[in-house]
Design a protein around this motif. Structure first.
Motif, PDB file in Angstrom:
ATOM      1  N   UNK A  52       0.790  -1.172   0.098  1.00  0.00           N
ATOM      2  CA  UNK A  52      -0.184   0.136  -0.037  1.00  0.00           C
ATOM      3  C   UNK A  52       1.032   1.227   0.041  1.00  0.00           C
ATOM      4  N   UNK A  53       0.671   2.170  -0.814  1.00  0.00           N
ATOM      5  CA  UNK A  53       1.171   3.453  -0.875  1.00  0.00           C
ATOM      6  C   UNK A  53       0.841   4.495   0.192  1.00  0.00           C
ATOM      7  N   UNK A  54       1.791   4.903   0.960  1.00  0.00           N
ATOM      8  CA  UNK A  54       1.412   5.606   2.074  1.00  0.00           C
ATOM      9  C   UNK A  54       2.026   7.018   1.998  1.00  0.00           C
ATOM     10  N   UNK A  55       1.540   8.042   2.396  1.00  0.00           N
ATOM     11  CA  UNK A  55       1.910   9.348   2.424  1.00  0.00           C
ATOM     12  C   UNK A  55       2.647   9.668   3.414  1.00  0.00           C
ATOM     13  N   UNK A  56       3.968  10.400   3.636  1.00  0.00           N
ATOM     14  CA  UNK A  56       4.521  10.845   4.815  1.00  0.00           C
ATOM     15  C   UNK A  56       5.347  11.880   4.245  1.00  0.00           C
ATOM     16  N   UNK A  57       6.146  12.352   5.429  1.00  0.00           N
ATOM     17  CA  UNK A  57       6.949  13.525   5.264  1.00  0.00           C
ATOM     18  C   UNK A  57       8.361  12.961   5.086  1.00  0.00           C
ATOM     19  N   UNK A  58       9.443  13.746   4.602  1.00  0.00           N
ATOM     20  CA  UNK A  58      10.637  13.092   4.546  1.00  0.00           C
ATOM     21  C   UNK A  58      11.325  13.166   5.884  1.00  0.00           C
ATOM     22  N   UNK A  59      11.097  14.008   6.741  1.00  0.00           N
ATOM     23  CA  UNK A  59      11.472  13.835   8.065  1.00  0.00           C
ATOM     24  C   UNK A  59      11.020  12.391   8.769  1.00  0.00           C
ATOM     25  N   UNK A  60       9.902  12.104   8.382  1.00  0.00           N
ATOM     26  CA  UNK A  60       9.537  10.715   8.978  1.00  0.00           C
ATOM     27  C   UNK A  60      10.011   9.359   8.224  1.00  0.00           C
ATOM     28  N   UNK A  61      10.223   9.500   7.110  1.00  0.00           N
ATOM     29  CA  UNK A  61      10.651   8.383   6.228  1.00  0.00           C
ATOM     30  C   UNK A  61      11.933   8.144   6.267  1.00  0.00           C
ATOM     31  N   UNK A  62      12.840   9.409   6.501  1.00  0.00           N
ATOM     32  CA  UNK A  62      14.366   9.108   6.540  1.00  0.00           C
ATOM     33  C   UNK A  62      14.682   8.355   7.717  1.00  0.00           C
ATOM     34  N   UNK A  63      14.361   8.347   8.979  1.00  0.00           N
ATOM     35  CA  UNK A  63      14.730   7.595   9.923  1.00  0.00           C
ATOM     36  C   UNK A  63      14.345   6.033   9.904  1.00  0.00           C
ATOM     37  N   UNK A  64      13.340   5.940   9.312  1.00  0.00           N
ATOM     38  CA  UNK A  64      12.946   4.561   9.053  1.00  0.00           C
ATOM     39  C   UNK A  64      13.902   3.863   7.961  1.00  0.00           C
ATOM     40  N   UNK A  65      14.063   4.595   6.805  1.00  0.00           N
ATOM     41  CA  UNK A  65      14.876   4.060   5.751  1.00  0.00           C
ATOM     42  C   UNK A  65      16.245   3.816   6.271  1.00  0.00           C
ATOM     43  N   UNK A  66      16.943   4.792   7.016  1.00  0.00           N
ATOM     44  CA  UNK A  66      18.231   4.373   7.803  1.00  0.00           C
ATOM     45  C   UNK A  66      18.311   3.224   8.662  1.00  0.00           C
ATOM     46  N   UNK A  67      17.079   3.014   9.484  1.00  0.00           N
ATOM     47  CA  UNK A  67      17.153   1.818  10.318  1.00  0.00           C
ATOM     48  C   UNK A  67      16.939   0.567   9.262  1.00  0.00           C
ATOM     49  N   UNK A  68      16.097   0.689   8.279  1.00  0.00           N
ATOM     50  CA  UNK A  68      15.971  -0.625   7.385  1.00  0.00           C
ATOM     51  C   UNK A  68      17.275  -1.091   6.880  1.00  0.00           C
ATOM     52  N   UNK A  69      18.014   0.084   6.397  1.00  0.00           N
ATOM     53  CA  UNK A  69      19.448   0.004   5.987  1.00  0.00           C
ATOM     54  C   UNK A  69      20.481  -0.947   6.742  1.00  0.00           C
ATOM     55  N   UNK A  70      20.299  -0.392   8.048  1.00  0.00           N
ATOM     56  CA  UNK A  70      21.173  -0.763   9.118  1.00  0.00           C
ATOM     57  C   UNK A  70      20.910  -2.515   9.226  1.00  0.00           C
ATOM     58  N   UNK A  71      19.317  -2.696   9.363  1.00  0.00           N
ATOM     59  CA  UNK A  71      18.916  -4.224   9.474  1.00  0.00           C
ATOM     60  C   UNK A  71      19.615  -4.992   8.235  1.00  0.00           C
ATOM     61  N   UNK A  72      19.153  -4.337   7.050  1.00  0.00           N
ATOM     62  CA  UNK A  72      19.700  -4.956   5.772  1.00  0.00           C
ATOM     63  C   UNK A  72      21.196  -5.445   6.054  1.00  0.00           C
ATOM     64  N   UNK A  73      22.038  -4.557   6.317  1.00  0.00           N
ATOM     65  CA  UNK A  73      23.379  -4.860   6.297  1.00  0.00           C
ATOM     66  C   UNK A  73      23.587  -5.766   7.436  1.00  0.00           C
ATOM     67  N   UNK A  74      23.227  -5.708   8.553  1.00  0.00           N
ATOM     68  CA  UNK A  74      23.212  -6.893   9.736  1.00  0.00           C
ATOM     69  C   UNK A  74      23.189  -8.220   9.069  1.00  0.00           C
ATOM     70  N   UNK A  75      21.985  -8.262   8.282  1.00  0.00           N
ATOM     71  CA  UNK A  75      21.251  -9.625   7.709  1.00  0.00           C
ATOM     72  C   UNK A  75      22.204 -10.108   6.488  1.00  0.00           C
ATOM     73  N   UNK A  76      22.786  -9.084   5.630  1.00  0.00           N
ATOM     74  CA  UNK A  76      23.465  -9.493   4.873  1.00  0.00           C
ATOM     75  C   UNK A  76      24.994 -10.026   5.097  1.00  0.00           C
ATOM     76  N   UNK A  77      25.503  -9.529   6.222  1.00  0.00           N
ATOM     77  CA  UNK A  77      26.643  -9.867   7.011  1.00  0.00           C
ATOM     78  C   UNK A  77      26.616 -11.217   7.356  1.00  0.00           C
ATOM     79  N   UNK A  78      25.459 -11.560   7.971  1.00  0.00           N
ATOM     80  CA  UNK A  78      25.020 -12.910   8.712  1.00  0.00           C
ATOM     81  C   UNK A  78      25.057 -14.038   7.559  1.00  0.00           C
ATOM     82  N   UNK A  79      24.412 -13.701   6.514  1.00  0.00           N
ATOM     83  CA  UNK A  79      24.341 -14.433   5.362  1.00  0.00           C
ATOM     84  C   UNK A  79      25.315 -14.743   4.564  1.00  0.00           C
TER      85      UNK A  79
END
Length: 150
Positions: free
Chosen positions: A73-100
């Protein structure tokens, strides 16, 4: 005499079954390694996409509208709301990638050990134990039985 030939046939069938099991296990290990490698590659692509979006949003006005796909579902946000979530996702993806990646390396070691343990050679691969001077005759005379996998 018939009993001894039956015994030899059963023993030969037993060895064939063992070889089939070895090939099946080897193929299973190779498939697991391929799955891990494809998952790592997929996550690295996601990581690159996240990084690209994060860099783009850092330059944007924090109050600007942006849209994010959440569960299809496409959800509307502001940049200041989305940016921290994207950075958190990137960190989690990095951890999972290192583990794999660690799991992939461990699977590669396991596969190599299994190949050495069962003397598995792939089609088109030279046998390192036999020199090129010995040729086919040297390989047929001496040597241990191995498994040839295509």
């Amino acid at each position: 005499m018939a009993d001894s030939s039956k015994g030899r046939a059963a023993a030969a069938a037993g060895r064939g079954l063992v070889a089939e099991q070895v090939v099946a296990r080897f193929n299973q290990l190779r498939q697991e390694q391929r799955i891990l490698a494809s998952k790592v590659a997929e996550l690295e692509l996601d990581l690159n996409e996240h990084s690209l979006v994060i860099e783009t949003l850092r330059e944007a006005d924090p109050t600007r509208k942006c849209f994010r796909m959440v569960g299809g579902i496409l959800v509307q946000h502001t940049v200041k709301e989305v940016l921290p979530a994207l950075e958190s996702n990137r960190e989690q993806i990095t951890k999972v990638t290192e583990s794999l990646s660690r799991q992939l390396q461990a699977k590669g070691r396991e596969l190599s050990e299994f190949r050495e343990q069962h003397n598995i050679r792939l089609v088109g691969e030279d046998d390192p134990k036999h020199s090129s001077k010995e040729g086919a005759e040297g390989g047929a005379k001496g040597g241990s039985a191995g498994v040839l996998v295509s």
